[in-house]
Design a protein around this motif. Structure first.
Motif, PDB file in Angstrom:
ATOM      1  N   TRP A 167       2.946  17.281 -11.498  1.00 19.00           N
ATOM      2  CA  TRP A 167       4.019  18.173 -11.087  1.00 19.00           C
ATOM      3  C   TRP A 167       5.353  17.532 -11.415  1.00 19.00           C
ATOM      4  N   GLU A 179       7.341  22.420 -11.361  1.00 17.46           N
ATOM      5  CA  GLU A 179       6.543  22.913 -12.495  1.00 17.46           C
ATOM      6  C   GLU A 179       5.202  22.203 -12.530  1.00 17.46           C
ATOM      7  N   ILE A 194      13.308  21.526 -16.321  1.00 20.96           N
ATOM      8  CA  ILE A 194      12.594  22.767 -16.014  1.00 20.96           C
ATOM      9  C   ILE A 194      13.491  23.938 -16.400  1.00 20.96           C
ATOM     10  N   LYS A 197       9.784  28.088 -16.517  1.00 23.68           N
ATOM     11  CA  LYS A 197       8.431  27.926 -15.961  1.00 23.68           C
ATOM     12  C   LYS A 197       8.575  27.276 -14.584  1.00 23.68           C
ATOM     13  N   ILE A 198       8.735  28.108 -13.594  1.00 23.82           N
ATOM     14  CA  ILE A 198       8.931  27.642 -12.226  1.00 23.82           C
ATOM     15  C   ILE A 198       7.726  28.093 -11.407  1.00 23.82           C
ATOM     16  N   ASP A 199       6.897  27.142 -10.982  1.00 23.95           N
ATOM     17  CA  ASP A 199       5.689  27.472 -10.227  1.00 23.95           C
ATOM     18  C   ASP A 199       5.912  27.477  -8.730  1.00 23.95           C
TER      19      ASP A 199
END
Length: 395
Positions: A167, A179, A194, A197-199
């Motif tokens: 991560w 991410e 980042i 693409k942000i999880d």
């Protein structure tokens, strides 16, 4: 800010010879700062006990995990390290639109405190993300980040890994994004990396960004653009971030990336990743291979405990090795000189041919992999290799 540097790397199992994740970091710190490698066992605590970090007290938890840390000797927190469950973390200094010289110097949790807390309180990389971000939201980050340079502060990014995944967590004040990385290679330097693409993220991030006029609320949310990074460069092909990624991709081009490959990356001087001198030299380095529990293969961690990896030996450690850890890498040892641990003192005055250092290093890499394979891991290879290194300096 151009003088400040640090780089953290991860190569996922689909790119490595053994199918295991490999992690690495160079810690570049103000010239004159000492970095030690120390071990802390798991601990139990009473209810409502408090913990004093570098500057502030926070609530302690019921129990903490055993950790090995590479840390500036003057602070509670650490630049990098690992815990007994196979979680590793490295951090970087970053600046952004919320960076504020006076506000950021207010004593709170240092990024290095958050790193150590993440290791002490998590058993997976995903748990470490929660630990770090929850503490960040509750206590904030801030305080003097050096005992040498005055009025030096910054926000932080983190690269966290375990046997399954990695991560990237990037922060601005108490805001954050994360991410997930499960394939390929990834690195962080002193720039936000980042984009879209942000999880995971702070629950109020987008609301604050829209209300503050940083984002129109309609276009795709790009963290780098919204938060306004002010140091480092994500796209410049000559930046350390770009050079680091190229080095990882080159080493993994045939999907045969190894522990030695990561050591080579950390030793690269043309890219600026290895800084043998200057205002912010490389003060310590770590390489880890994240063993798979399903295969009953243990995770191993190599630390230099000395500046400039080109002039140092990576020494292996496993949480299955016998203890205690040598005092030769501890600034609290009776043998330390003005907080300079024994290995640091003798390394500084030595002039040893590189091939002698590499011979010892390669011997102990082989010993570590033999121990992993056989399961006979009681022998403390970190202590023994440190003794062998000291013998070179005394010769």
């Amino acid at each position: 800010m151009s003088l400040v540097s640090c780089d953290t790397f991860v190569v996922c199992g689909d790119q490595t010879t053994t199918g295991e994740i490999i992690f690495g970091k160079n810690s570049d710190r103000p010239c004159g700062e000492i970095q030690e490698v120390v071990y802390y066992p798991r601990q139990q605590y009473t209810e409502q006990e408090k913990l004093k970090c570098t500057y502030i007290e926070i609530d302690q938890v019921e129990s903490t995990h055993a950790v090995i840390l590479s840390k500036p000797e003057w602070m509670w927190g650490a630049e990098m390290g690992a815990n007994e469950h196979g979680v590793v973390i490295g951090n970087e200094a970053v600046w952004n639109r919320l960076s504020n010289g006076s506000e950021d110097l207010i004593p709170r949790l240092l990024g290095m405190d958050l790193l150590r807390l993440g290791l002490e309180r998590s058993s997976t990389a995903r748990e470490a993300v929660d630990v770090i971000t929850n503490l960040l939201e509750k206590y904030g980050q801030g305080g003097q980040c050096s005992n040498i340079i005055s009025d030096f502060s910054y926000h932080n990014s983190f690269l966290i890994a375990d046997e399954k995944e990695a991560w990237v967590v990037e922060t601005a004040e108490r805001l954050w994004v994360a991410e997930l990385v499960t394939t390929g290679v990834r690195n962080i330097s002193n720039c936000m990396s980042i984009t879209n693409k942000i999880d995971l993220c702070h629950p109020e991030l987008k609301t604050r960004a829209k209300n503050s006029g940083w984002w129109d609320g309609e276009s795709e949310f790009n963290w780098c653009e919204v938060i306004g990074a002010t140091a480092g460069d994500l796209t410049d092909p000559g930046s350390r971030f770009s050079c680091g990624r190229k080095l990882l991709e080159s080493g993994a081009s045939d999907k045969n990336f190894t522990v030695s490959s990561m050591m080579d990356v950390l030793r690269d001087e043309p890219s600026g990743i290895n800084r043998p001198s200057g205002n912010f030299p490389t003060a310590g380095s770590q390489v880890s291979i994240m063993g798979k529990r399903s295969d009953n293969v243990n995770h191993y961690h190599w630390f230099t405990a000395t500046p400039s990896p080109n002039k140092s030996i990576f020494k292996p450690f496993s949480f299955r090795m016998s203890l205690p850890l040598t005092q030769a890498t501890s600034s609290s040892s009776p043998l330390a000189q003005v907080r300079k641990h024994e290995l640091w003192v003798h390394h500084a005055g030595a002039c040893i041919q590189t091939d002698h250092l590499r011979k010892i290093e390669h011997t102990f890499i082989d010993k570590a992999f033999e121990a992993r394979k056989s399961g006979k891991e009681e022998e403390n290879l970190f202590n023994i290799s440190t003794e062998e290194e000291l013998k070179l300096y005394f010769a």
